[in-house]
Design a protein around this motif. Sequence first.
Motif, short mmCIF file in Angstrom:
data_model
loop_
_atom_site.label_atom_id
_atom_site.label_comp_id
_atom_site.label_asym_id
_atom_site.label_seq_id
_atom_site.Cartn_x
_atom_site.Cartn_y
_atom_site.Cartn_z
N ILE A 434 35.03 21.15 24.73
CA ILE A 434 34.73 22.55 24.48
C ILE A 434 33.34 22.69 23.87
O ILE A 434 32.94 21.89 23.02
CB ILE A 434 35.80 23.17 23.55
N THR A 435 32.58 23.66 24.32
CA THR A 435 31.21 23.85 23.84
C THR A 435 31.20 24.72 22.59
O THR A 435 32.14 25.48 22.32
CB THR A 435 30.35 24.51 24.92
N ASP A 436 30.11 24.64 21.83
CA ASP A 436 29.97 25.47 20.64
C ASP A 436 29.90 26.95 21.02
O ASP A 436 30.39 27.81 20.27
CB ASP A 436 28.72 25.07 19.86
N GLU A 437 29.29 27.24 22.17
CA GLU A 437 29.21 28.64 22.61
C GLU A 437 30.60 29.22 22.85
O GLU A 437 30.90 30.35 22.45
CB GLU A 437 28.37 28.75 23.88
N LEU A 438 31.45 28.44 23.48
CA LEU A 438 32.81 28.91 23.75
C LEU A 438 33.61 29.05 22.47
O LEU A 438 34.39 29.99 22.31
CB LEU A 438 33.51 27.97 24.72
N ARG A 439 33.41 28.14 21.54
CA ARG A 439 34.07 28.27 20.23
C ARG A 439 33.67 29.58 19.56
O ARG A 439 34.52 30.29 19.00
CB ARG A 439 33.69 27.09 19.32
N LEU A 440 32.39 29.89 19.60
CA LEU A 440 31.89 31.11 18.97
C LEU A 440 32.47 32.35 19.64
O LEU A 440 32.93 33.28 18.96
CB LEU A 440 30.37 31.13 19.03
N TRP A 441 32.47 32.39 20.97
CA TRP A 441 33.00 33.55 21.68
C TRP A 441 34.49 33.75 21.39
O TRP A 441 34.94 34.88 21.19
CB TRP A 441 32.77 33.39 23.18
N LEU A 442 35.26 32.67 21.38
CA LEU A 442 36.68 32.78 21.11
C LEU A 442 36.94 33.23 19.67
O LEU A 442 37.84 34.05 19.41
CB LEU A 442 37.38 31.44 21.37
N HIS A 443 36.15 32.72 18.74
CA HIS A 443 36.30 33.12 17.33
C HIS A 443 36.03 34.61 17.16
O HIS A 443 36.81 35.33 16.51
CB HIS A 443 35.33 32.30 16.48
N ARG A 444 34.94 35.09 17.75
CA ARG A 444 34.62 36.51 17.64
C ARG A 444 35.67 37.38 18.32
O ARG A 444 36.04 38.44 17.81
CB ARG A 444 33.24 36.77 18.26
N TYR A 445 36.15 36.94 19.47
CA TYR A 445 37.13 37.72 20.23
C TYR A 445 38.42 37.89 19.43
O TYR A 445 38.95 39.00 19.32
CB TYR A 445 37.41 37.03 21.56
N ILE A 446 38.91 36.80 18.85
CA ILE A 446 40.16 36.86 18.09
C ILE A 446 39.98 37.68 16.81
O ILE A 446 40.86 38.46 16.44
CB ILE A 446 40.65 35.44 17.77
N GLU A 447 38.84 37.52 16.15
CA GLU A 447 38.61 38.28 14.92
C GLU A 447 38.55 39.78 15.20
O GLU A 447 39.16 40.59 14.49
CB GLU A 447 37.31 37.81 14.27
#
Length: 697
Positions: A434-447
């Motif tokens: 998993i890429t850092d970009e995808l981690r960031l997008w998923l984190h923002r989406y869930i928040e």
Amino acid sequence: MSIFHETGSLHAKAMAQGPLDLWNHWSIQILVLFSLALQVFLFVFARIRQRGTNPLLRILLWLAYMLADSTAIYALGHLSLSRSSKGLDQEQLVAFWAPFLLLHLGGPDSITAYALQDNQLWLRHLQILVVQVLGAGYVLYKRIADNGFFVMLASILMLAVGFVKYVERTWALQRGNMDTIRSSLKNEPHVKHHQFHALDQGFREGAANEEELYVRRAHSMFHVCKRAIVDSWIEKDSENHGGEMLRDIRNEDYKGMWTLMEVELSLLYDILYTKAAVIHTWPGYGIRVVSPLATVASFLLFHFSVKDSHGRVDVAITYTLLSGAFLLEMASLLIALGSCWTYAFLCTTRWSWLRYTALCTGRWDQLRQLVKKFTRRQVGGQARRWSGEMGQYNMLHFCSRHDTVFSPLVGRLAKLWGQNELWNRKHYSGSIQITDELRLWLHRYIERFSRRNKVNTQGMLRTNWGAEALQHYGCFDDFKGYLGVELQEGIIIWHIGTDVFLARSSRSKAYDAAQEQVVKSIRTLSNYMMFLLVERPDMLPGLAQTRLYQQTCQNLVDMWRKSEPSSRSGPTKNFRTMLKELFRIRDDPNTSRLSERDKLAITLYNEKPRYSTDVPRLCYANWVTEALLKREEEKGSVSVLELVLRVWMDFLFYTANRCSRESHAKKLSSGGELTTILWLMADYFHKHTVLNAPEEV
């Protein structure tokens, strides 16, 4: 001539009976040494499954786990029923090994349950405990009572150690049961979490590294994770400081939040699959201090009572068992004292003098660093982190495969054994980090999701998969008929539609670097959801759609063979390439045959199959493609790519949120899953929102 013939026959007969004679004379010796070897193997390699490592090592670990109990139980039964032909002294010495077999049944601290179901069978282990203890006691009573005071005392000491360790294992299985965890939370005092959190703030400067800080913070919030896995709510009135702690976590950057969730799940793994729940109690620490001392005492007692009549091999085996038991018990003590669980225990103990002596003076931190160097194990370090691997499976990649005479040898053997489906799932799947970009997008989406009142009071999503993303972009009416009646049907439709859209769109437009990153994330999520459908169906909520998946695959295969008649024989290859294909184990969808996948996607788009009962999902997938291409012309590529990415994140979030808690817990034993991390993260965000909501007037 007949004499030579008879002599040769007797020699051949003796050779043929050699292994059987070896087993008849040395069976007990072989069994006890094999049992000890299994304990050492489990002690060293038990943690590998926490990160989902090499499948071969996992198979070996499973075999060792299954054989460990079977070997010890069989050897104890053999001791109780058989009698040695070597003489009374040697028979009594062999009987001294019975307590060691009981000790081996206690198992190492790093593994109690291999699967979650083992915890549910703790009563069965309790029954086996009673039977095996009685068996070991019977062996000692019959064969060692008259062998001298020293040996008898050594036997009693080791029998006591083995009994206590076996009881501890059964206790750990009972504590790891989901029902037990749920019941214990009702009586667990909340104040100790706040004490730990306050101490954690004071020890930030003394922590060895940033990873250590996250481990300590995870312990301070671990009661939230335990309540989440058993679906037990945190009472707002009783958790006065809970909102403050959750707010501190929510203010973390995305990397910190991911780290914290991964460590939380590793602590949950410890509770469910190891002895952590019982080790880090006063009885647990007491057992670990007394066990090495009792083993040393038994060693000395045996050493001073060794007789010349004892066989050298049996004496050497006894010393080996005593030494192995001491080393394993000593390592268990050191690892327990240096564990992050000990820090949590010290933070919450009522003995303030002990907390001050161990923590405030920094002595425990020094001990922890020494233990790390001595054992070469990063207890609570990077080993607690998720591997970051996402499974990948692509339907178009699988359906555009070549059936040639040079197909993998293992695959042909699997087909002969009737395991063709298993081979297809394993061979045509892969993994990606998993890429850092995808981690960031998923984190923002869930928040953002948790802030917009998209979940009910129980933390469950109010909308179906994909609906929120389509509503956000104002195009729900255009796509609502293509989301599927069941989640798995929706995954199949959008997975094919996404591949066809990307293949068709990339031919007419050149993506820049930022758009290529979005496209990569879209493909990663799409392939991951299909991987869950094919390889991890228990991680998906709702009804299974196996027949629908198989039917759609067959439709795609028929279309591919019709458009590419030569595909069955495949292109001409040189000998080296054919040999490579013959022994290929994996055909990763991210690294091989990408052009063929896109060619099948374009073929599907050009043929535009009509709706029928045979190929309805291909029709829906084409309609999704056409709707996306039309929107691309109106809104541009960036808007459509963001829409597709958001739809797949919505699919993923729905899957994580609606997956059963038991499935999340089961997957921790084989490396964990991305959906489990997202589920826990969403649960934390939701609890923060509820606990910090203003009181109604």
